[in-house]
Every structure is written in C-alpha cells, then in structure tokens.
Design a protein around this motif. Structure first.
Motif, PDB file in Angstrom:
ATOM      1  N   PRO A 102       0.821  -1.222   0.000  1.00 39.92           N
ATOM      2  CA  PRO A 102       0.000   0.000   0.000  1.00 39.92           C
ATOM      3  C   PRO A 102       0.850   1.266   0.000  1.00 39.92           C
ATOM      4  N   ASP A 103       0.407   2.225  -0.825  1.00 43.04           N
ATOM      5  CA  ASP A 103       1.020   3.555  -0.906  1.00 43.04           C
ATOM      6  C   ASP A 103       2.467   3.532  -1.396  1.00 43.04           C
ATOM      7  N   ARG A 104       2.843   2.475  -2.108  1.00 42.84           N
ATOM      8  CA  ARG A 104       4.226   2.395  -2.596  1.00 42.84           C
ATOM      9  C   ARG A 104       4.303   2.284  -4.118  1.00 42.84           C
ATOM     10  N   HIS A 105       3.161   2.281  -4.791  1.00 48.75           N
ATOM     11  CA  HIS A 105       3.163   2.092  -6.236  1.00 48.75           C
ATOM     12  C   HIS A 105       2.223   3.089  -6.907  1.00 48.75           C
ATOM     13  N   HIS A 106       2.725   3.690  -7.986  1.00 44.39           N
ATOM     14  CA  HIS A 106       1.956   4.664  -8.761  1.00 44.39           C
ATOM     15  C   HIS A 106       1.941   4.190 -10.210  1.00 44.39           C
ATOM     16  N   LEU A 107       0.750   4.033 -10.786  1.00 42.93           N
ATOM     17  CA  LEU A 107       0.609   3.549 -12.153  1.00 42.93           C
ATOM     18  C   LEU A 107       0.011   4.640 -13.019  1.00 42.93           C
ATOM     19  N   ILE A 108       0.707   4.943 -14.109  1.00 40.78           N
ATOM     20  CA  ILE A 108       0.271   5.972 -15.049  1.00 40.78           C
ATOM     21  C   ILE A 108      -0.046   5.311 -16.379  1.00 40.78           C
ATOM     22  N   TYR A 109      -1.296   5.445 -16.839  1.00 42.25           N
ATOM     23  CA  TYR A 109      -1.720   4.843 -18.095  1.00 42.25           C
ATOM     24  C   TYR A 109      -1.464   5.798 -19.257  1.00 42.25           C
ATOM     25  N   GLY A 110      -1.114   5.194 -20.415  1.00 45.96           N
ATOM     26  CA  GLY A 110      -0.952   5.984 -21.626  1.00 45.96           C
ATOM     27  C   GLY A 110       0.324   5.639 -22.363  1.00 45.96           C
ATOM     28  N   ASP A 111       0.474   6.219 -23.527  1.00 36.79           N
ATOM     29  CA  ASP A 111       1.649   6.025 -24.380  1.00 36.79           C
ATOM     30  C   ASP A 111       2.865   6.661 -23.698  1.00 36.79           C
ATOM     31  N   SER A 112       3.902   5.867 -23.450  1.00 38.22           N
ATOM     32  CA  SER A 112       5.059   6.373 -22.714  1.00 38.22           C
ATOM     33  C   SER A 112       5.777   7.505 -23.437  1.00 38.22           C
ATOM     34  N   THR A 113       5.671   7.544 -24.769  1.00 39.61           N
ATOM     35  CA  THR A 113       6.327   8.640 -25.495  1.00 39.61           C
ATOM     36  C   THR A 113       5.659   9.977 -25.188  1.00 39.61           C
ATOM     37  N   GLN A 114       4.466   9.926 -24.595  1.00 39.44           N
ATOM     38  CA  GLN A 114       3.773  11.147 -24.179  1.00 39.44           C
ATOM     39  C   GLN A 114       3.738  11.291 -22.657  1.00 39.44           C
ATOM     40  N   THR A 115       3.490  10.191 -21.940  1.00 40.06           N
ATOM     41  CA  THR A 115       3.321  10.294 -20.484  1.00 40.06           C
ATOM     42  C   THR A 115       4.644  10.510 -19.751  1.00 40.06           C
ATOM     43  N   VAL A 116       5.738   9.927 -20.261  1.00 36.45           N
ATOM     44  CA  VAL A 116       7.022  10.105 -19.568  1.00 36.45           C
ATOM     45  C   VAL A 116       7.507  11.551 -19.657  1.00 36.45           C
ATOM     46  N   PRO A 117       7.522  12.179 -20.849  1.00 29.37           N
ATOM     47  CA  PRO A 117       7.949  13.588 -20.886  1.00 29.37           C
ATOM     48  C   PRO A 117       6.998  14.524 -20.149  1.00 29.37           C
ATOM     49  N   ALA A 118       5.728  14.119 -20.011  1.00 31.99           N
ATOM     50  CA  ALA A 118       4.760  14.978 -19.321  1.00 31.99           C
ATOM     51  C   ALA A 118       4.830  14.815 -17.801  1.00 31.99           C
ATOM     52  N   PHE A 119       5.487  13.767 -17.343  1.00 32.05           N
ATOM     53  CA  PHE A 119       5.516  13.468 -15.904  1.00 32.05           C
ATOM     54  C   PHE A 119       6.343  14.510 -15.146  1.00 32.05           C
ATOM     55  N   GLN A 120       5.795  14.963 -14.036  1.00 31.79           N
ATOM     56  CA  GLN A 120       6.485  15.920 -13.181  1.00 31.79           C
ATOM     57  C   GLN A 120       6.945  15.221 -11.903  1.00 31.79           C
TER      58      GLN A 120
END
Length: 229
Positions: free
Chosen positions: A115-133
C-alpha cells in the motif's frame, strides 16, 4: 551489432548466495499475481517475465540501494514485485500503455500487498514520460527499467525521456536486447545508439540469466544494465 562489455563492469546482481527463500517467495508472488490477473482475462501470456529476471531486478535494486524506481512497461506487475520486494522503503512509478482488466487486476494486487508504494500511469510512454512531473520531495529516480514498446522509435524516446527523470548517475536497465528476434531489433539498436552517443555507460549484459561480456544469439532473453551519464 556490437554489444560487448567494457573491462570495468558491474558485478552481476545474480549473486551466487541468493537464498532459496527469496526464489520461492518471488515465485509464489508471481504465481499469485498471475492468477489474480488471469481471473480478469480470457487468455494471458505467463511468459511476460521469467523468474530469473525478476530475481535479478530485485537484487540489482537492492545492490544499487534504489529507493525511487521507475519502469516503462507494467504489464501484470512482475517487475514491480521485484522492485518493491528489494526494500521496504522502495517506491515504484510505472508507465503502462494498456488499461485492460488484467492490468487493473494486477494493480489491485500490488496495492493490496504494497500500500502507498506504487503509482501507475496509463498511456503512451512517449507522451506520459515527458509529461511526468517529479514530486518536489525527490530529485529523480535512482533506477529506471525500460520494457515497454519494442519499436526502435519508442525505445529511443523512452531512453531519452527517462533521462530527464533520472538522478545523476542513475541506473538504467533496458530489456529485450535480442536482435535475432524481430521484436528485439528496436531495443538493441536504441541501446547501441545510447552507448555510442554517450547517453549511457554500459555496466553489465545478461543473457538467459548469465552475466556475459557480449550479447549474442541464440538466447531467449537478454538485457543490459547501464548508468546515465
């Protein structure tokens, strides 16, 4: 394609004294999450990742003292288990293009156990990784594992974009360096270029769970460990 090892490399994370208890525990967790995901799918490939690779990733994260870890490619959570089992303080951020029921079921399993140790971001990594803050509480990830899309352009983008999120000198692992298979051409080419362009310094190559000086076929699985420059 030359993927040979420089003289000074990383000592293999497949430590000879790795305990039987680790192997049995990780195997049991992999079986549990597979069954949990399988309950939400008509068919599911149980060869997403092998036990030896999951153990390798766990020991590598532990050896590198990685507490903040990112992975591109979550699938059904095998590599997340590896990283979360490496240390009670480890936290993992996963980027995953698919959001089907098996992926969501695997996420539920991960959250219930860690619990509270994992964060999952859905989407195309070529867009979600550069957008990640990055959170203000961190200056970047200690370790990044890339095993998402296998097209050359995707792997190249993932290596480049993930560098922005990495701490100076962070560890990078790129999977599927198997150019003798169609799906391995892209990752192998992108890795070779990253080394050539001095984006990454290679530390270790692994082929079918054995540390090798050079990746060459035939082998079912091969991956590389490096350090961002």
């Amino acid at each position: 394609m030359d993927m040979s090892m420089p003289p000074a490399g990383l000592k293999s994370a497949l430590f000879s004294d790795s305990g039987v208890s680790d192997r049995s525990r990780i195997q049991s967790l992999m079986e549990d999450i597979f069954r949990h995901a399988q309950d939400h799918a008509n068919t599911l490939d149980d060869r997403v990742s092998c036990l030896s690779q999951v153990l390798y990733l766990m020991y590598l994260a532990r050896a590198r003292k990685a507490s903040s870890i990112a992975e591109i490619g979550f699938s059904i959570g095998y590599s997340s288990i590896a990283f979360l089992e490496s240390s009670p303080s480890a936290k993992v951020t996963s980027f995953e293009i698919h959001n089907e029921a098996p992926v969501k079921a695997a996420k539920e399993f991960i959250d219930s156990r860690y619990p509270d140790r994992h964060h999952l971001i859905y989407g195309d990594s070529t867009q979600t990784v550069p957008a990640f803050q990055l959170p203000r509480s961190t200056d970047g990830f200690d370790l990044i594992f890339i095993d998402g899309g296998h097209d050359y352009s995707c792997v190249k983008a993932d290596i480049t974009n993930a560098r922005r999120l990495a701490k100076p000198g962070a560890t990078l692992v790129v999977d599927s360096l198997t150019p003798w298979f169609k799906w391995g051409i892209g990752p192998a080419t992108a890795w070779e270029e990253a080394v050539r362009d001095e984006i990454v310094t290679p530390l270790e190559y692994v082929s079918d769970a054995l540390a090798v000086s050079r990746i060459q076929g035939p082998a079912e699985r091969a991956w590389a460990v490096g350090q961002y420059q």
